[in-house]
Scaffold this motif. Structure first.
Motif, PDB file in Angstrom:
ATOM      1  N   GLN A  50       1.352   7.344  -7.032  1.00 49.45           N
ATOM      2  CA  GLN A  50      -0.114   7.952  -7.276  1.00 49.45           C
ATOM      3  C   GLN A  50       0.273   9.555  -6.146  1.00 49.45           C
ATOM      4  OE1 GLN A  50      -3.221   6.573  -4.348  1.00 49.45           O
ATOM      5  NE2 GLN A  50      -4.114   5.292  -5.845  1.00 49.45           N
ATOM      6  N   LEU A  51       1.269   9.588  -5.424  1.00 52.27           N
ATOM      7  CA  LEU A  51       1.574  11.301  -5.407  1.00 52.27           C
ATOM      8  C   LEU A  51       2.144  11.369  -6.073  1.00 52.27           C
ATOM      9  CD1 LEU A  51       1.395  10.429  -1.237  1.00 52.27           C
ATOM     10  CD2 LEU A  51       0.350  12.534  -2.356  1.00 52.27           C
ATOM     11  N   ALA A 111       5.472  12.240  -1.185  1.00 52.77           N
ATOM     12  CA  ALA A 111       5.628  10.718  -2.000  1.00 52.77           C
ATOM     13  C   ALA A 111       7.278   9.529  -1.733  1.00 52.77           C
ATOM     14  CB  ALA A 111       5.367  10.320  -3.130  1.00 52.77           C
ATOM     15  N   LYS A 162       0.503  -0.911   0.039  1.00 52.32           N
ATOM     16  CA  LYS A 162      -0.197   0.248   0.187  1.00 52.32           C
ATOM     17  C   LYS A 162       0.611   1.229   0.071  1.00 52.32           C
ATOM     18  CE  LYS A 162      -3.720  -2.046   2.275  1.00 52.32           C
ATOM     19  NZ  LYS A 162      -4.982  -2.162   3.284  1.00 52.32           N
ATOM     20  N   GLN A 219       1.963   1.665  -3.758  1.00 51.49           N
ATOM     21  CA  GLN A 219       0.751   2.454  -4.283  1.00 51.49           C
ATOM     22  C   GLN A 219       0.319   3.329  -4.671  1.00 51.49           C
ATOM     23  OE1 GLN A 219      -2.281  -0.572  -2.772  1.00 51.49           O
ATOM     24  NE2 GLN A 219      -1.622  -2.205  -4.945  1.00 51.49           N
ATOM     25  N   ARG A 220       0.589   4.268  -2.769  1.00 52.59           N
ATOM     26  CA  ARG A 220       0.056   5.309  -2.412  1.00 52.59           C
ATOM     27  C   ARG A 220       1.594   6.215  -2.507  1.00 52.59           C
ATOM     28  NH1 ARG A 220      -3.340   9.183  -2.353  1.00 52.59           N
ATOM     29  NH2 ARG A 220      -2.472  11.201  -0.368  1.00 52.59           N
ATOM     30  N   TYR A 248      10.643   4.691  -8.575  1.00 55.37           N
ATOM     31  CA  TYR A 248      10.161   5.606  -8.201  1.00 55.37           C
ATOM     32  C   TYR A 248      10.941   6.479  -7.573  1.00 55.37           C
ATOM     33  CZ  TYR A 248       5.947   4.386 -11.098  1.00 55.37           C
ATOM     34  OH  TYR A 248       5.233   4.301 -12.424  1.00 55.37           O
ATOM     35  N   GLU A 302       2.190  10.687  -9.373  1.00 53.41           N
ATOM     36  CA  GLU A 302       1.705  11.078 -10.548  1.00 53.41           C
ATOM     37  C   GLU A 302       0.848  12.049 -10.018  1.00 53.41           C
ATOM     38  OE1 GLU A 302      -0.394   6.739 -10.859  1.00 53.41           O
ATOM     39  OE2 GLU A 302       1.515   6.935 -12.270  1.00 53.41           O
ATOM     40  N   LEU A 303       1.371  13.263  -9.444  1.00 58.61           N
ATOM     41  CA  LEU A 303       0.353  13.920  -8.865  1.00 58.61           C
ATOM     42  C   LEU A 303       1.298  15.132  -9.066  1.00 58.61           C
ATOM     43  CD1 LEU A 303      -2.147  12.785  -6.281  1.00 58.61           C
ATOM     44  CD2 LEU A 303      -2.882  13.298  -8.719  1.00 58.61           C
TER      45      LEU A 303
END
Length: 409
Positions: free
Chosen positions: A12-13, A22, A5, A8-9, A42, A15-16
């Motif tokens: 997500q951060l 992140a 998780k 994944q989080r 990443y 990509e934002l």
């Protein structure tokens, strides 16, 4: 394998665009599994995007020790090298990326950009064309191709590339900004302003478009417009050719002075000197002067970066101080004030322009050089009472800087 998780989080951060947020999630994900290549990659991207290049490079080196044949790792190292002004290293690294993965168009686009920075326009164009053979819609290659064709004076092909670019990417802010720069280099200010406006409507924080918009607004000024033509022309020349032009211009100037003296046309010497100084020294003051003008514009000032504002303030302040000193000299008759005014005017070359330098080293050299010139005028009197000598030192410093600036650039 099921991704954690935290991973994944973190993604997500990322990509934002929330890179700092992140980092803790990705760092935690790395500790949760030995299969953590993706999390490490990443994390390296996050550090790259916040300009923590040392941390990013360290993670990439760790990944390369585990997986030495990943082209994307060499590509990221190449981007880091480019950010650190290590152009040769960056080119070698991106070549390794292409050897490992010769089917990734972005690699060819980045290599083309590096070659363009080295003024190797034909080679760069060949490289991006290779990228477009892999992916005819690659945005990076198409944008670069339009700029390269403009540099090579192949305007019809550049216009055709631009049309395809906007047809395929009508809502792409970078495409509009790039088209704006191409139009500006071709002398079409109206078209450039339109596309920079479109880019800023799509992305109000896009610095590339803001710089273009401010440059286009400045080009409405007659003198700046011709300076911009000269700047674009010089940007196409190799460093060797730039030096040949500068030295050749000085030789022609000295020959002109000699011919006028021999022909008893000495009354034309002063206009020739003025024209020569405006042409040669204009490049050092034009950007700063235009920034000062934009600072007084109710809309234009919002397009300037902090460094451009500092440049404008420095130029305006030196002009004010220079004229004020000269006026006081005529009122009081004290030659010391004329020396001060001369020092302020001569400092217009290195000091305001220093804020516009990209590299920190050249920026600091220009800043301290300008301050040193002013200090000679203000405090030199404590070491010698010969005001003419002090004025000669300041003039000599200014002449030396015109050569030093071209060398350190």
């Amino acid at each position: 394998m099921i991704e954690s998780k935290n991973h994944q989080r973190g993604v997500q951060l990322f990509e934002l665009g929330r890179f700092n947020e992140a980092i803790p999630y990705l760092s935690q994900a790395i500790t949760e599994s030995v299969y953590n290549y993706a999390s490490k990659y990443y994390l390296a991207l996050c550090f790259f995007n916040i300009e923590a290049f040392d941390k990013s490079s360290k993670i990439i080196d760790e990944l390369l020790s585990e997986t030495p044949n990943e082209g994307n790792l060499f590509f990221l190292k190449s981007q880091i090298a480019a950010q650190l002004d290590k152009a040769t290293e960056a080119l070698n690294l991106v070549n390794q990326s292409i050897e490992l993965n010769p089917y990734e168009a972005d690699y060819f686009g980045f290599k083309g950009m590096l070659l363009m920075g080295s003024k190797k326009f034909e080679e760069a164009l060949h490289t991006v064309n290779e990228g477009l053979q892999l992916n005819p819609k690659n945005n990076a290659c198409l944008n670069l191709r339009a700029r390269l064709l403009t540099k090579l004076n192949r305007k019809e092909e550049a216009d055709e590339t631009v049309e395809h670019l906007l047809f395929d990417n009508p809502e792409d802010d970078y495409a509009h900004a790039n088209v704006g720069w191409v139009a500006l280099e071709n002398g079409d200010t109206k078209k450039a302003l339109h596309h920079f406006k479109q880019a800023l409507q799509l992305n109000p924080n896009m610095q590339y478009a803001r710089e273009g918009m401010s440059t286009a607004l400045k080009s409405k000024n007659f003198l700046y417009k011709w300076y911009l033509k000269y700047a674009f022309w010089m940007s196409k020349q190799s460093s060797r050719n730039q030096w040949i032009f500068i030295i050749g211009l000085y030789v022609v100037y000295r020959l002109g002075i000699g011919l006028l003296e021999a022909s008893d046309l000495t009354f034309l010497i002063i206009p020739l000197v003025v024209v020569y100084l405006v042409f040669v020294l204009g490049g050092w003051i034009m950007e700063s002067l235009s920034n000062t003008i934009l600072l007084a514009d109710s809309y234009g000032k919002y397009l300037l970066t902090d460094n451009e504002k500092y440049s404008g303030y420095a130029f305006g302040g030196l002009i004010f101080a220079g004229f004020a000193s000269v006026i006081v000299y005529f009122i009081l008759g004290n030659p010391l004030f004329m020396l001060w005014g001369f020092g302020f005017f001569c400092a217009l070359l290195p000091l305001p322009g220093s804020f516009l330098r990209e590299k920190k080293r050249t920026r600091m050299i220009g800043l301290f050089y300008g301050i040193a010139m002013i200090c000679v005028g203000l405090f030199g009197i404590f070491f010698t009472g010969d005001i003419m000598l002090l004025g000669g030192i300041i003039l000599g410093m200014m002449v030396v800087y015109t050569w030093l600036s071209n060398f350190i650039s």
